[in-house]
Design a protein around this motif. Structure first.
Motif, PDB file in Angstrom:
ATOM      1  N   MET A   1      38.582  -4.132  75.488  1.00 48.00           N
ATOM      2  CA  MET A   1      38.208  -2.726  75.541  1.00 48.00           C
ATOM      3  C   MET A   1      37.204  -2.409  76.642  1.00 48.00           C
ATOM      4  O   MET A   1      37.233  -1.337  77.218  1.00 48.00           O
TER       5      MET A   1
ATOM      6  N   ALA B   1      38.059   5.287  63.248  1.00 48.16           N
ATOM      7  CA  ALA B   1      38.641   4.548  64.372  1.00 48.16           C
ATOM      8  C   ALA B   1      40.162   4.538  64.279  1.00 48.16           C
ATOM      9  O   ALA B   1      40.868   4.748  65.283  1.00 48.16           O
ATOM     10  N   ILE B   2      40.684   4.323  63.069  1.00 47.57           N
ATOM     11  CA  ILE B   2      42.134   4.293  62.867  1.00 47.57           C
ATOM     12  C   ILE B   2      42.750   5.672  63.099  1.00 47.57           C
ATOM     13  O   ILE B   2      43.839   5.785  63.664  1.00 47.57           O
ATOM     14  N   LYS B   3      42.056   6.713  62.695  1.00 47.68           N
ATOM     15  CA  LYS B   3      42.559   8.066  62.919  1.00 47.68           C
ATOM     16  C   LYS B   3      42.714   8.347  64.407  1.00 47.68           C
ATOM     17  O   LYS B   3      43.663   9.016  64.835  1.00 47.68           O
ATOM     18  N   MET B   4      41.800   7.808  65.201  1.00 44.37           N
ATOM     19  CA  MET B   4      41.861   8.015  66.647  1.00 44.37           C
ATOM     20  C   MET B   4      42.884   7.107  67.321  1.00 44.37           C
ATOM     21  O   MET B   4      43.443   7.455  68.359  1.00 44.37           O
ATOM     22  N   ASP B   5      43.111   5.935  66.741  1.00 48.56           N
ATOM     23  CA  ASP B   5      44.032   4.954  67.330  1.00 48.56           C
ATOM     24  C   ASP B   5      44.811   4.285  66.209  1.00 48.56           C
ATOM     25  O   ASP B   5      44.333   3.363  65.558  1.00 48.56           O
ATOM     26  N   LYS B   6      46.022   4.759  65.987  1.00 47.85           N
ATOM     27  CA  LYS B   6      46.841   4.259  64.875  1.00 47.85           C
ATOM     28  C   LYS B   6      47.253   2.799  65.039  1.00 47.85           C
ATOM     29  O   LYS B   6      47.730   2.180  64.090  1.00 47.85           O
ATOM     30  N   ASP B   7      47.084   2.250  66.237  1.00 49.88           N
ATOM     31  CA  ASP B   7      47.463   0.863  66.494  1.00 49.88           C
ATOM     32  C   ASP B   7      46.266  -0.070  66.576  1.00 49.88           C
ATOM     33  O   ASP B   7      46.347  -1.157  67.149  1.00 49.88           O
ATOM     34  N   PHE B   8      45.149   0.326  66.011  1.00 49.81           N
ATOM     35  CA  PHE B   8      43.910  -0.446  66.079  1.00 49.81           C
ATOM     36  C   PHE B   8      43.926  -1.505  64.985  1.00 49.81           C
ATOM     37  O   PHE B   8      43.366  -1.343  63.898  1.00 49.81           O
TER      38      PHE B   8
ATOM     39  N   PRO C   1      35.315   6.780  72.254  1.00 50.34           N
ATOM     40  CA  PRO C   1      36.589   6.161  71.884  1.00 50.34           C
ATOM     41  C   PRO C   1      36.575   5.594  70.479  1.00 50.34           C
ATOM     42  O   PRO C   1      35.519   5.462  69.843  1.00 50.34           O
ATOM     43  N   ALA C   2      37.742   5.193  70.017  1.00 45.58           N
ATOM     44  CA  ALA C   2      37.873   4.583  68.690  1.00 45.58           C
ATOM     45  C   ALA C   2      36.989   3.347  68.558  1.00 45.58           C
ATOM     46  O   ALA C   2      36.448   3.079  67.483  1.00 45.58           O
TER      47      ALA C   2
END
Length: 201
Positions: free
Chosen positions: A15, A150-157, A123-124
């Motif tokens: 990141m 964090a997951i809401k911002m990046d579903k692939d986290f 960022p997430a």
């Protein structure tokens, strides 16, 4: 928690991409850093910073080199100097949070993650790192909230699913936690497989 140090180091490395600096010795430092020649990179950044001591990217990149060598006090010094020059630099804030997390100074890790979250456009990763610090100091409800943000911002986290799942399992929400572990596995978080085998059979 097993796997945290390696998994988190890998994640933060992905990141927090090493920023390129303006011309001269700093670019040489960047090349050496990318080759894993951290001591040589530091010397190149030293030369560049002798002429431009307030260059944020060179300070940050030298700090990253020190971090890779495990010299956290020097990394901290460079990150703080970079932040003095650019007080809204999220990348620097997250690196500070990261090195404090590595040293188990979770309150300081939380402080800088919290600063990062407050910057518009955070960022997430900022929410994830805030969640990790909260998790470590035992503030489970707020940690769950930050992992979810964090997951809401990046579903692939994947890492966020993994740590949220582990926290849910630890707080007697096994079914929901195992769902998160399954999602982490599908997102190629290898340590999640061990958690599934241990907790979700």
């Amino acid at each position: 928690m097993k796997g945290w140090n390696l998994g988190f180091a890998t994640l933060i490395g992905m990141m927090l991409i090493l920023g390129s600096c303006s011309s001269g010795g700093s670019n040489r430092g960047d090349v050496l850093f990318s080759q894993g020649k951290y001591e040589e990179a530091i010397k190149a950044y030293d030369s560049f910073l002798a002429a431009k001591p307030k260059n944020v990217k060179a300070l940050y990149n030298r700090g990253r080199s020190y971090e890779e060598l495990g010299n956290y006090p020097q990394a901290e010094k460079d990150f703080l100097a970079a932040l003095d020059q650019d007080t809204k630099n999220i990348q620097v804030m997250l690196s500070l949070s990261n090195i404090y997390q590595k040293q188990k100074n979770h309150n300081s890790a939380l402080l800088y993650a919290d600063y990062a979250v407050e910057v518009p456009g955070a960022p997430a990763m900022a929410y994830f790192m805030k969640g990790r610090a909260l998790h470590q100091i035992g503030n489970t409800q707020e940690a769950l909230r930050e992992y979810s943000a964090a997951i809401k911002m990046d579903k692939d986290f994947g890492q966020a699913y993994y740590y949220r799942g582990m926290l849910k399992i630890a707080t007697d929400k096994k079914r929901s936690g195992c769902e998160d572990i399954g999602l982490a596995i599908r997102l190629n978080v290898s340590i999640a497989e061990e958690a599934r085998d241990k907790y979700c059979k």
